[in-house]
Design a protein around this motif. Structure first.
Motif, PDB file in Angstrom:
ATOM      1  N   SER B 245       0.820  -1.222   0.000  1.00 21.06           N
ATOM      2  CA  SER B 245       0.000   0.000   0.000  1.00 21.06           C
ATOM      3  C   SER B 245       0.848   1.264   0.000  1.00 21.06           C
ATOM      4  N   SER B 246       2.027   1.190   0.610  1.00 28.76           N
ATOM      5  CA  SER B 246       2.883   2.386   0.656  1.00 28.76           C
ATOM      6  C   SER B 246       3.362   2.761  -0.743  1.00 28.76           C
ATOM      7  N   ARG B 247       3.605   1.760  -1.574  1.00 30.86           N
ATOM      8  CA  ARG B 247       4.059   2.049  -2.950  1.00 30.86           C
ATOM      9  C   ARG B 247       2.945   2.746  -3.734  1.00 30.86           C
ATOM     10  N   ILE B 248       1.713   2.342  -3.495  1.00 28.46           N
ATOM     11  CA  ILE B 248       0.579   3.009  -4.161  1.00 28.46           C
ATOM     12  C   ILE B 248       0.433   4.433  -3.626  1.00 28.46           C
ATOM     13  N   ALA B 249       0.472   4.572  -2.298  1.00 29.76           N
ATOM     14  CA  ALA B 249       0.277   5.893  -1.678  1.00 29.76           C
ATOM     15  C   ALA B 249       1.431   6.839  -1.991  1.00 29.76           C
ATOM     16  N   ASN B 252       0.481   8.043  -5.394  1.00 26.57           N
ATOM     17  CA  ASN B 252      -0.770   8.795  -5.345  1.00 26.57           C
ATOM     18  C   ASN B 252      -1.289   8.876  -3.917  1.00 26.57           C
ATOM     19  N   PRO B 253      -0.856   9.912  -3.184  1.00 27.99           N
ATOM     20  CA  PRO B 253      -1.271  10.025  -1.770  1.00 27.99           C
ATOM     21  C   PRO B 253      -2.789  10.116  -1.601  1.00 27.99           C
ATOM     22  N   GLN B 254      -3.525  10.401  -2.683  1.00 27.32           N
ATOM     23  CA  GLN B 254      -4.976  10.522  -2.569  1.00 27.32           C
ATOM     24  C   GLN B 254      -5.691   9.178  -2.744  1.00 27.32           C
ATOM     25  N   ASP B 255      -4.949   8.092  -2.896  1.00 24.55           N
ATOM     26  CA  ASP B 255      -5.583   6.781  -3.061  1.00 24.55           C
ATOM     27  C   ASP B 255      -6.183   6.334  -1.718  1.00 24.55           C
ATOM     28  N   TYR B 256      -7.504   6.454  -1.621  1.00 26.94           N
ATOM     29  CA  TYR B 256      -8.179   6.182  -0.349  1.00 26.94           C
ATOM     30  C   TYR B 256      -7.953   4.741   0.112  1.00 26.94           C
ATOM     31  N   GLU B 257      -8.026   3.803  -0.831  1.00 24.13           N
ATOM     32  CA  GLU B 257      -7.889   2.395  -0.448  1.00 24.13           C
ATOM     33  C   GLU B 257      -6.503   2.122   0.154  1.00 24.13           C
ATOM     34  N   ALA B 258      -5.468   2.644  -0.506  1.00 25.80           N
ATOM     35  CA  ALA B 258      -4.110   2.441   0.025  1.00 25.80           C
ATOM     36  C   ALA B 258      -3.964   3.099   1.397  1.00 25.80           C
ATOM     37  N   ARG B 259      -4.462   4.330   1.531  1.00 20.38           N
ATOM     38  CA  ARG B 259      -4.337   5.031   2.814  1.00 20.38           C
ATOM     39  C   ARG B 259      -5.126   4.324   3.912  1.00 20.38           C
ATOM     40  N   SER B 260      -6.267   3.733   3.539  1.00 17.84           N
ATOM     41  CA  SER B 260      -7.061   3.048   4.571  1.00 17.84           C
ATOM     42  C   SER B 260      -6.378   1.744   4.993  1.00 17.84           C
ATOM     43  N   ASN B 261      -5.762   1.043   4.042  1.00 17.99           N
ATOM     44  CA  ASN B 261      -5.010  -0.165   4.424  1.00 17.99           C
ATOM     45  C   ASN B 261      -3.825   0.181   5.316  1.00 17.99           C
ATOM     46  N   ILE B 262      -3.173   1.300   5.012  1.00 18.29           N
ATOM     47  CA  ILE B 262      -2.040   1.732   5.848  1.00 18.29           C
ATOM     48  C   ILE B 262      -2.525   2.051   7.265  1.00 18.29           C
TER      49      ILE B 262
END
Lengths: 403, 403
Positions: B245-249, B252-262
């Motif tokens: 998820s960190s690689r996605i965020a 794109n820091p606005q990726d809600y799914e990645a930020r929620s998994n983090i």
């Protein structure tokens, strides 16, 4: 864990993105864990209802240990014994009468998942004046009466019942075995004592059935959803842990470390954690429980018998997840294979492992017959959280393949 | 999870085989989670102490949302603002005076881990009549006074403070930053509200530091012990999830799914689960916190700066685990390599990922100088749960390499 993702129905959207989590059960784990019973007993009133199964706890000494602690703590103890592997609604009603008469302040379950499930069903029924079967298992309502606290001393593993708010009850007249996972965390046991030593004496058949129950609990929560979330990674970890330890325990059931890892994995396989933020399937349980209601077979074995026919049937609808399962859980090498080949290789690895453990691979081994099939099909609740909402014809087909 | 395994000291033996687990914090997770604050407020008295940091919650609107809910619920609110990234003992004493005067029934923390930590330290200090620094951070005692309930609304992720009983406090005069993980689960927040949307506006530097803090929390619990247990599998799962998820965020820091998994991974990285049944290390935190007490640098970045020198130093003492880490977490292929080569390849993969995230890779980037080294060495507590109990000389050597 997406905020909003469309999937089947509106109810599911809410489950996917947003959720709550609370699991207040206090766990005491290890070969000295019974020592903590005394402290816990001090938190409750004088009247304890001791619940257990067929009496194996009298043979292995656990009954004597527990009753001695209860006696020292000055408790007034009444007993409900003979709780069966698939606890019935009649047995529940019998318990309600005993608990009311005794004025139970605490229900102390000593046994495996069935005894824990039964005790939780009892905890919400003693102070309810109507028919608990109708309220909790047909109408799926939450309790609005006072809930009697439950404590558990585990003697078998597999169900996670020691740390969740679920309770499966069977109605033999209606040929139904139904599990209700209550939303109210006050129904979770207040404390659970997990001593891996107690599990060492279990016959191999029961050990293997318990291991498969654990594994399938994880599968039911894993094989669903298209999103990539933390819960699926934790599910894979628990599957890898139980596969690893089961192979050690299968060769040497006296390996304390393996048995303790299995016990701990069982708790986390079904205590609500790995379903957070996603839909869940539970069709293997629906199929297996329906077969169990007719054959009274060991729960884990009914799951084993229907699993591969079910997973091979839904594989095309959740291909990416089955491919991930093959690689991340079973170490299948993807090189030079189609996604379907990878996925099928994963199920083949799973089948080898199941046979290695000596699991029952067909319903007929459990006493099910062609004649029973229509009743098993009728008793199968069809859920909508997995990769494919089955038709009744598909249920019949899968059960026929499972025979 | 062995029953008994000899390791360093008797204290550790008890931790290894047998343990208890209880984590009653109720979590509300998702983009609607603040809606549940009203229900929770109903459970506590009228006087609320609102605790927050530098005022970013006033800019992003969270302060207005929360105070409106408090007003509607009829609460009398007093505030402690300006809680710093490394909350000091003076700030704690200031809070104690305010909370006493207000007669606080609930401490409501709105912020990241520092604000949550501070609120928990406050919760055990308000009703204690002595010096909390001496009692909780020098003598490491448990509270024997009444504990004020804490609720948290998270605006940053990383520390797990929202679901544990830990509280790190800094004493600048003594140049000490000390964390106390209390045993008493009543110190855990009663509820925590986790809304991943709140984390979307965080600057990239803070996001990256938080991600590394999560990852290192897992490492601290993973790199210890020789047994093969369920906790290590779960730790690997959490690491894989946060790397993914960190690689996605990061892109794109606005990726809600990645930020929620983090956000969810952060909670489970440090809420006591993955340390069950094993020893833990925590030397990276000891080194990083000591540097942080002198430089006031962002916590996660101090950990990043000292990690690789430390792990390369202890690698020979925990070779099998570092090799497992390389293969299971980073997918290093073991073919044709020695165990040490595999292990070093894992750390090289970790280094690439750290650089990809833009983490600080040296203490000098954080303002530390050669002249500060003796003080940082002196401020480093040496713990005995990891693969090697460091000598003071080794601490100095690792810190020098980290400069």
């Amino acid at each position: 864990m997406p905020a909003v993702k469309y999937f089947n129905s509106e109810r599911v959207i809410i489950m996917l993105g947003n959720f709550s989590y609370c699991n207040p059960t206090k766990l005491y784990f290890g070969d000295d864990s019974l020592e903590f019973l005394k402290d816990e007993l001090g938190k409750y009133g004088k009247n304890v209802l001791l619940v257990y199964g067929g009496g194996s706890i009298k043979k292995n000494g656990i009954y004597d240990e527990v009753t001695e602690i209860l006696r020292s703590a000055g408790k007034s103890v009444e007993e409900i014994s003979g709780v069966m592997p698939n606890p019935t609604i009649n047995k529940l009603n019998e318990g309600v009468a005993v608990a009311r008469k005794h004025g139970a302040d605490l229900i102390l379950a000593v046994g495996g998942g069935s005894v824990c499930d039964y005790s939780k069903a009892l905890s919400v029924s003693v102070n309810y004046n109507g028919d608990p079967w109708q309220k909790y298992y047909i109408d799926f309502e939450e309790p609005d009466c006072e809930i009697i606290p439950v404590g558990c001393i585990l003697t078998m593993v597999g169900t996670g019942s020691e740390m969740n708010a679920g309770a499966v009850i069977t109605n033999p007249e209606q040929k139904l075995k139904i599990g209700h996972v209550f939303a109210d965390e006050r129904i979770m046991p207040r404390f659970s004592i997990l001593n891996p030593k107690y599990t060492l004496t279990l016959p191999h058949y029961q050990m293997a059935a318990g291991i498969y129950d654990i594994f399938n609990h994880i599968c039911e929560q894993y094989f669903s959803g298209e999103d990539d979330n933390t819960s699926d990674y934790i599910a894979e970890a628990l599957m890898k842990s139980v596969i690893h330890s089961s192979r050690i325990a299968n060769k040497n059931p006296q390996d304390y470390e393996a048995r303790s890892n299995i016990m701990w994995t069982a708790t986390w396989a079904l205590n609500t954690l790995i379903s957070r933020g996603k839909t869940t399937d539970w069709m293997v349980h629906m199929l297996g429980q329906s077969a169990g209601a007719l054959t009274d077979a060991t729960h884990g074995m009914t799951l084993a018998a229907v699993s591969l026919p079910y997973y091979r049937h839904i594989l095309p609808y959740g291909l990416a997840k089955f491919s991930r399962f093959a690689q991340n859980v079973w170490g299948v090498c993807p090189n030079g294979k189609t996604e379907k080949e990878i996925a099928l290789d994963g199920l083949a690895e799973m089948e080898s492992w199941m046979k290695e453990l000596g699991l029952v691979m067909s319903l007929s081994e459990l006493g099910a017959t062609e004649e029973m099939l229509p009743d098993i099909v009728n008793g199968t609740l069809i859920l909508d959280g997995g990769y494919k909402v089955l038709t009744t014809e598909e249920v019949a087909e899968i059960l026929k393949e499972s025979l």
